[in-house]
Design a protein around this motif. Structure first.
Motif, mmCIF file in Angstrom:
data_model
loop_
_atom_site.group_PDB
_atom_site.id
_atom_site.type_symbol
_atom_site.label_atom_id
_atom_site.label_comp_id
_atom_site.label_asym_id
_atom_site.label_seq_id
_atom_site.Cartn_x
_atom_site.Cartn_y
_atom_site.Cartn_z
ATOM 1 N N ASP A 314 0.831 -1.200 0.000
ATOM 2 C CA ASP A 314 0.000 0.000 0.000
ATOM 3 C C ASP A 314 0.866 1.252 0.000
ATOM 4 O OD1 ASP A 314 -2.701 -0.019 -0.223
ATOM 5 O OD2 ASP A 314 -3.052 -0.769 1.798
ATOM 6 N N GLU A 315 1.900 1.200 0.808
ATOM 7 C CA GLU A 315 2.822 2.329 0.926
ATOM 8 C C GLU A 315 3.487 2.610 -0.433
ATOM 9 O OE1 GLU A 315 3.741 4.967 3.653
ATOM 10 O OE2 GLU A 315 3.315 3.021 4.555
ATOM 11 N N CYS A 317 2.526 1.421 -3.748
ATOM 12 C CA CYS A 317 1.779 1.683 -4.971
ATOM 13 C C CYS A 317 0.285 1.801 -4.775
ATOM 14 C CB CYS A 317 2.080 0.596 -6.001
ATOM 15 S SG CYS A 317 1.545 -1.025 -5.475
ATOM 16 N N GLY A 318 -0.218 1.603 -3.575
ATOM 17 C CA GLY A 318 -1.656 1.736 -3.357
ATOM 18 C C GLY A 318 -2.462 0.590 -3.907
ATOM 19 N N MET A 319 -1.801 -0.481 -4.317
ATOM 20 C CA MET A 319 -2.494 -1.663 -4.837
ATOM 21 C C MET A 319 -1.997 -2.848 -4.033
ATOM 22 S SD MET A 319 -4.557 -1.720 -7.512
ATOM 23 C CE MET A 319 -5.090 -0.803 -8.940
ATOM 24 N N ARG A 320 -2.905 -3.500 -3.314
ATOM 25 C CA ARG A 320 -2.479 -4.611 -2.465
ATOM 26 C C ARG A 320 -1.963 -5.775 -3.294
ATOM 27 N NH1 ARG A 320 -5.193 -4.939 2.685
ATOM 28 N NH2 ARG A 320 -5.856 -7.052 2.270
ATOM 29 N N PHE A 321 -2.432 -5.914 -4.526
ATOM 30 C CA PHE A 321 -1.996 -7.026 -5.354
ATOM 31 C C PHE A 321 -0.987 -6.593 -6.417
ATOM 32 C CE2 PHE A 321 -5.451 -8.759 -3.146
ATOM 33 C CZ PHE A 321 -5.208 -10.110 -3.058
ATOM 34 N N ARG A 323 -1.046 -4.492 -8.752
ATOM 35 C CA ARG A 323 -1.545 -4.331 -10.112
ATOM 36 C C ARG A 323 -1.254 -2.921 -10.599
ATOM 37 N NH1 ARG A 323 -6.876 -8.236 -9.661
ATOM 38 N NH2 ARG A 323 -5.589 -10.050 -10.031
ATOM 39 N N SER A 324 -1.248 -2.763 -11.916
ATOM 40 C CA SER A 324 -0.993 -1.458 -12.529
ATOM 41 C C SER A 324 0.347 -0.878 -12.088
ATOM 42 C CB SER A 324 -2.109 -0.473 -12.208
ATOM 43 O OG SER A 324 -3.326 -0.960 -12.647
#
Lengths: 535, 242
Positions: A314-315, A317-321, A323-324
């Motif tokens: 999260d810290e 890229c803000g995507m837990r998986f 992605r993107s």
């Protein structure tokens, strides 16, 4: 850096090439691309070539698939891929298949691992493997009509044929007192669907047959004709917890076709994300192993650590998986800039807690007693079925894509590949724990060594009918993607072979002789992906 | 044993840490929003959206985003030549904190179901991302059981089905059987873009476009995958329908 061969590599490549030429003077060496040798064969030489590559040179079969090239060459093509892991070279043998006969010689007699690939080819393309000992359906269940082959070019992607009603028989074990237990496809836990048919006599399992492909979504067909950009999002959604590694393999194949080298900062960042994904996945598996033996404290401890990894994601890229994050040509943004300090702190916390947890868990004799000698995967079977990743390494298969086919910045980082020899749940757990520490160390090295610079290059328009293989080490093992480009910057054929495809049959062997209540534990110690296998 | 007790004391409740400690959400990829004043309806995002979630409203000649099909890949905000698409930090209607959500939910569950809500999860063809997020509801950070929500092993014990995935051909029958096995009254929540609309896998030979082609659905939880908080919010919404 990655695909430009250094001197040593190119020497070994030449030696290999000469060796092969000497062996098969009639071969036309059609193309050498980066780390891949493309060989042409025909119906008479195919068997001999495969026999020599696999039998005498001991190169394992790593992938096998078909492509519909009737529009261009007038025939189907079977691509059989072997890997020379000592010198990091893939050898792809192409066999044209005449559409009028639609038959090709089966390799099962020589290579047991070919059985699954050939059944898959038959279901998707309607090409018959001649001499296959058990050519029953794999991808489609009884509801799919006969003579409909979705990966042939004339089959429209959105055509949904009527439901057929054919019964597919499971392997029957006969004998006094032998009975069956059917399990699934909807399981008791929060996991993916698959059907398991156990044959037992008393308590021990005699045979396990796994019927998979319940989550077959037709990714390989859906992606055909899509643009390079759109195709990328399919690769991210092959298997949720292997998002990054699959997207990385896709990007690497595209970059290889484009002849592009990603910026150094991007290649370091990719290592960080790949290792973060690995440790997140492993911590989940460790929690699952502990949960399946009702060791609540340890399970929650590992789940908490996994939660910490999500916090790092999260810290970043803000995507837990994750992605993107990737994109062909590099990564989307400079995700690391300005966060080095926070990340270093979080990694140090993670390492400390994991060390303390390991000491407690692995010294609990009750727990160790339960996982030792459970679900043994024999070394020979692991090698024959090409089981890679932690499952293979726990059975003494000393192989890691990051070492054998170095990609991204792995060649400039130091890490070890933990190997165990017993092949039981305990060994797999030890391998995964050791890999967690290696991942933390790799992430720390990335943060120390990452150079400044840009993180993304433009890919531009790709030449049609160019193909490339790419390999990554996913949390579950060796992951191979193949891409062939079509006209107008689209994808003509995309083949994904995730490590789960090879490891499912290995799992079925590992449970033999164990009791059914230990199956969840053994299954969790492999933690194979259903989605990654079924596509 | 001493070490175990030490650990238990060291982390008495990690559960509360999560909503209390805010993350850097400036990069969080949430719901995309089209700012109509900047949008010229040039259609660049429509052609490039991988899941076809952006559609043109012919009446008003404006573009709209279908949340149920959006896979939250943020590509639209990158390709928009006018900078009209903003990715908000909002991951689907989560104005409330996890604790607030849970407390409200607990009250409703007590009122409608006596004490607890029993959920059966069914994967009907997902990439396993949504399943891991549902799993995460049970981890010590989210600890959903304290709100009276329990995941059960059989549909026969379930009040609600949480269905992920796009209803593949091979899972269709099993999904229907699971639904029929659950006693009435029952709720169905479609979790994730695939279950809501087929997501990126729509129009495939091997799957249907979302689970509402097979089952009646009470609530749609968009996201790819939706965060645990969004799933909890969806469960809350579903109970309102009883």
């Amino acid at each position: 850096m990655r695909f430009m061969m250094n001197k040593q590599e190119s020497n070994s490549m030449n030696n290999k090439q000469n060796e092969l030429f000497a062996r098969f003077p009639e071969l036309s060496m059609s193309e050498i691309h980066g780390n891949t040798l493309y060989l042409e064969s025909n119906a008479s030489s195919y068997h001999t070539i495969c026999k020599d590559l696999n039998g005498q040179l001991a190169f394992p079969l790593v992938s096998m698939f078909a492509s519909d090239d009737r529009e261009r060459t007038g025939s189907f093509t079977i691509h059989t891929v072997f890997a020379n892991r000592q010198s990091g070279i893939l050898i792809s043998v192409a066999l044209p298949v005449d559409p009028s006969t639609s038959a090709f010689p089966s390799l099962c007699e020589l290579i047991p691992a070919a059985a699954l690939y050939e059944r898959e080819i038959h279901d998707l393309f309607g090409l018959r493997p001649m001499g296959h000992p058990n050519p029953k359906r794999l991808v489609f269940h009884g509801n799919w009509p006969k003579n409909q082959y979705p990966l042939r070019k004339e089959f429209p992607v959105n055509q949904r044929p009527d439901f057929a009603d054919e019964k597919i028989e499971f392997t029957r074990i006969d004998g006094e007192g032998v009975y069956e237990i059917p399990v699934g496809p909807v399981h008791a836990g929060i996991i993916e669907p698959g059907h398991f048919r156990f044959s037992l006599a008393g308590e021990p399992i005699l045979n396990l047959e796994a019927q998979l492909y319940f989550v077959h979504k037709g990714i390989e067909k859906l992606i055909e004709g899509k643009t390079i950009e759109q195709g990328f999002y399919f690769s991210e959604r092959i298997s949720g917890d292997e998002t990054f590694t699959n997207s990385l393999a896709y990007c690497q194949a595209i970059e290889k076709i484009a002849g592009l080298q990603v910026p150094v900062r991007a290649s370091f960042t990719r290592v960080l994300f790949a290792e973060l994904e690995r440790i997140t996945s492993h911590l989940g598996d460790l929690a699952g192993i502990c949960q399946d033996v009702a060791y609540g404290f340890a399970s929650y401890q590992f789940k908490m650590l996994r939660g910490w990894c999500y916090r790092i994601a999260d810290e970043l890229c803000g995507m837990r998986f994750l992605r993107s994050v990737n994109t062909p040509g590099g990564i989307r943004k400079d995700f690391i800039q300005g966060k080095e300090e926070t990340l270093t702190k979080l990694l140090a916390e993670l390492k400390k807690e994991l060390t303390e947890t390991e000491a407690i868990v692995m010294h609990n004799s009750l727990f160790v007693d339960r996982i030792e000698n459970t679900g043994i995967l024999k070394h020979k079977i692991a090698v024959d079925l090409n089981a890679t990743g932690p499952g293979g390494r726990a059975s003494g298969v000393d192989f890691d894509v990051r070492k054998a086919f170095p990609y991204e910045a792995y060649a400039s980082l130091t890490f070890e590949v933990p190997v165990q020899s017993d092949g039981d749940v305990s060994s797999r757990m030890k391998v995964k724990l050791a890999e967690c520490f290696q991942s933390i160390s790799l992430m720390q090295q990335v943060l120390e060594q990452i150079p400044q610079g840009i993180v993304r290059e433009e890919i531009g328009i790709l030449e049609p009918y160019r193909s490339a293989y790419s390999l990554t080490e996913s949390p579950r093992g060796e992951n191979i993607h193949y891409i062939m480009t079509g006209e107008n910057n689209t994808i003509l054929r995309y083949k994904v072979r995730t490590p789960s495809f090879c490891s499912w049959p290995a799992l079925c062997h590992a449970v033999s002789g164990n009791i059914v209540p230990d199956f969840p534990l053994i299954n969790k110690s492999f933690n194979l992906s259903y989605a990654g296998n079924d596509l | 044993m001493f070490q175990v007790i030490k650990k238990i004391i060291q982390y008495p409740r990690v559960t509360q840490d999560y909503p209390a400690k805010p993350f850097d959400t400036s990069l969080t990829s949430g719901k995309p929003v089209i700012h109509s004043e900047k949008c010229t309806a040039c259609g660049e995002c429509v052609t490039r959206c991988p899941s076809g979630a952006i559609v043109e409203n012919v009446d008003t000649n404006t573009l709209e985003i279908n949340d149920n099909a959006c896979i939250f890949c943020v590509l639209c905000s990158e390709v928009c030549p006018h900078g009209a698409i903003e990715i908000t930090g909002e991951f689907e209607l989560a104005q409330m904190t996890y604790e607030e959500l849970g407390t409200q939910l607990k009250k409703k569950i007590e009122k409608r179901f006596g004490r607890s809500l029993q959920i059966r999860e069914v994967d009907s063809g997902s990439c396993n991302g949504c399943d891991y997020e549902i799993n995460a509801l049970n981890n010590p950070f989210n600890d959903i059981e304290r709100f009276g929500i329990h995941f059960v092993a059989s549909p026969r014990h379930a009040d609600m089905l949480l269905v992920t995935g796009t209803a593949t051909r091979n899972m269709e029958l099993a999904l229907l059987k699971t639904y029929e096995a659950a006693p009435n009254p029952k709720l169905v929540a479609a979790v994730g873009a695939c279950a809501c609309s087929g997501g990126i896998f729509q129009d495939s030979y091997a799957a249907k476009n979302g689970i509402d082609t097979v089952l009646p659905v009470d609530v749609y939880i968009p996201g790819c995958p939706p965060r645990p908080q969004a799933i909890l919010y969806g469960i809350l919404k579903a109970i309102d329908r009883l």
